[in-house]
Design a protein around this motif. Structure first.
Motif, mmCIF file in Angstrom:
data_model
loop_
_atom_site.group_PDB
_atom_site.id
_atom_site.type_symbol
_atom_site.label_atom_id
_atom_site.label_comp_id
_atom_site.label_asym_id
_atom_site.label_seq_id
_atom_site.Cartn_x
_atom_site.Cartn_y
_atom_site.Cartn_z
ATOM 1 N N CYS A 33 48.799 55.413 27.974
ATOM 2 C CA CYS A 33 49.567 56.652 28.092
ATOM 3 C C CYS A 33 48.824 57.593 29.039
ATOM 4 N N VAL A 34 49.501 57.991 30.112
ATOM 5 C CA VAL A 34 48.926 58.905 31.093
ATOM 6 C C VAL A 34 49.529 60.285 30.834
ATOM 7 N N ASP A 70 44.514 66.655 34.904
ATOM 8 C CA ASP A 70 45.207 67.691 35.670
ATOM 9 C C ASP A 70 44.754 67.500 37.121
ATOM 10 N N ARG A 71 43.925 68.376 37.642
ATOM 11 C CA ARG A 71 43.395 68.109 38.988
ATOM 12 C C ARG A 71 42.149 67.229 38.918
ATOM 13 N N GLU A 72 41.701 66.942 37.685
ATOM 14 C CA GLU A 72 40.591 66.038 37.457
ATOM 15 C C GLU A 72 40.868 65.240 36.196
ATOM 16 N N GLU A 80 47.794 61.177 42.130
ATOM 17 C CA GLU A 80 47.119 60.101 42.860
ATOM 18 C C GLU A 80 45.773 59.769 42.217
ATOM 19 N N LEU A 81 45.023 60.792 41.843
ATOM 20 C CA LEU A 81 43.743 60.570 41.181
ATOM 21 C C LEU A 81 43.941 59.823 39.862
ATOM 22 N N ALA A 82 44.910 60.251 39.066
ATOM 23 C CA ALA A 82 45.136 59.610 37.769
ATOM 24 C C ALA A 82 45.574 58.161 37.939
ATOM 25 N N LEU A 139 50.531 53.273 43.696
ATOM 26 C CA LEU A 139 49.191 52.926 43.225
ATOM 27 C C LEU A 139 49.231 52.165 41.906
ATOM 28 N N LEU A 140 50.358 52.267 41.174
ATOM 29 C CA LEU A 140 50.491 51.562 39.904
ATOM 30 C C LEU A 140 51.047 50.153 40.073
#
Length: 333
Positions: free
Chosen positions: A217-218, A262-264, A296-298, A331-332
């Motif tokens: 779960c993201v 979030d952003r990280e 993108e980071l996540a 990316l997934l």
């Protein structure tokens, strides 16, 4: 130390006596009443022992029991439990004992203030205020009862819409097993057209329901998730959903994990068996932050692991907010 209502009335009566009595007698009456209040309050100076019973873990929106008990030793004791903005308590006061309902209104860790006790002297003229005990920390978890109900429904085969016929546990599955003759109860998606043409009669594929899957779960914790949704936030709803998915994964033998961002990257939990408890521990105290989310980071972190079912829990209030998500989806793959 302070006068009770009875003590205040006695002081008032002594003061009014100056209207009908000589000044010397009035002053004597005031001193006598004041001394009685002080002596009575000093008699209540010994702090009572208060026993507090309260679960250390609450589920958001679900009532729990709070109990306060005092060893009054025959003294009149008024107990009060101060409340917090995010933890409701009703009622807050009681004589000698307090039986109340506690409802956690917001996820996270909260510290309940020390209970207060007012001990009244034997004459009822003076009282002494005490703060027995220590502050109590409670953790407010997401909607665990809802997650348990969903897991039980899956276990007992009741996880389907009313009036619809069950076709096996959680769908057809995706692992091919064998080919057999077609049955009227088969889903049309099971038909094997090549085998049907070759044998001259309808044939169906059979599938095994996948087991031992990784479910990730993201959870988006950015600014859009702070928007209200009824009596909760969108992040509350997302975390409730993630906990329910993890509970169902435990029930069907899958491995559950979570990534909050979030952003990280805020929290990352690798998929594991019986992972629902760990998912709850990882998410229950996360709050949305006023920053844009970096999909993108996540997704890059999720893509580093092996094949998994990925559930993205986010909220897109406007078209512009959807563009970064759509751009990051490859990316997934």
């Amino acid at each position: 130390m302070s006068p009770t209502a009875r003590g205040a009335l006695a002081l008032g009566a002594a003061a009014l006596s100056a209207l009908v009595l000589p000044p010397v007698l009035s002053v004597f009456a005031l001193l006598a009443v004041g001394s009685g209040i002080v002596v009575d309050a000093l008699g209540a100076r010994r702090a009572p022992e208060v026993v507090q019973e309260l679960p250390g873990i609450l589920a958001r929106g679900v009532p729990a029991r709070l109990s306060l008990r005092s060893d009054s030793d025959g003294r009149a004791v008024r107990l009060r439990q101060p409340r917090l903005a995010d933890v409701a308590i009703e009622p807050q006061e009681g004589d000698g004992t307090l039986d109340a309902q506690v409802i956690g209104l917001r996820r996270g860790r909260h510290t309940l203030p020390t209970p207060a006790a007012r001990v009244v002297g034997s004459l009822g003229l003076g009282c002494w205020y005490h703060r027995p005990g220590e502050p109590r920390e409670v953790a407010v978890y997401p909607d665990l009862p809802g997650a348990r109900r969903l897991a039980i429904a899956v276990r007992t085969g009741r996880f389907r819409d009313e009036g619809r016929r069950s076709r096996g546990p959680l769908g057809l599955g995706t692992d091919f097993e064998s080919i057999r003759d077609y049955s009227p109860d088969d889903d049309v998606r099971q038909l094997n057209w090549r085998a049907t043409e070759r044998l001259g009669r309808p044939m169906s594929n059979t599938y095994r329901v996948e087991r031992d899957r990784d479910v990730v779960c993201v959870v988006d914790c950015g600014r859009l998730m702070a928007a209200p949704l009824g009596d909760r936030t969108r992040l509350d709803a997302a975390i409730d959903a993630a906990v329910a998915v993890a509970a169902v994964a435990d029930e069907v033998g899958d491995r559950a994990g979570v990534l909050a961002f979030d952003r990280e990257i805020l929290r990352r939990l690798a998929p594991r068996r019986a992972g629902a408890r760990a998912v709850v521990q990882a998410l229950f105290d996360i709050e949305p932050r006023p920053v844009d989310s970096d999909y993108e980071l996540a997704f890059r972190h999720v893509g580093e692991s092996k094949r998994a079912f990925v559930l993205v829990l986010t909220d897109l209030l406007e078209e512009a907010a959807a563009r970064p998500l759509l751009a990051a989806l490859p990316l997934l793959a």
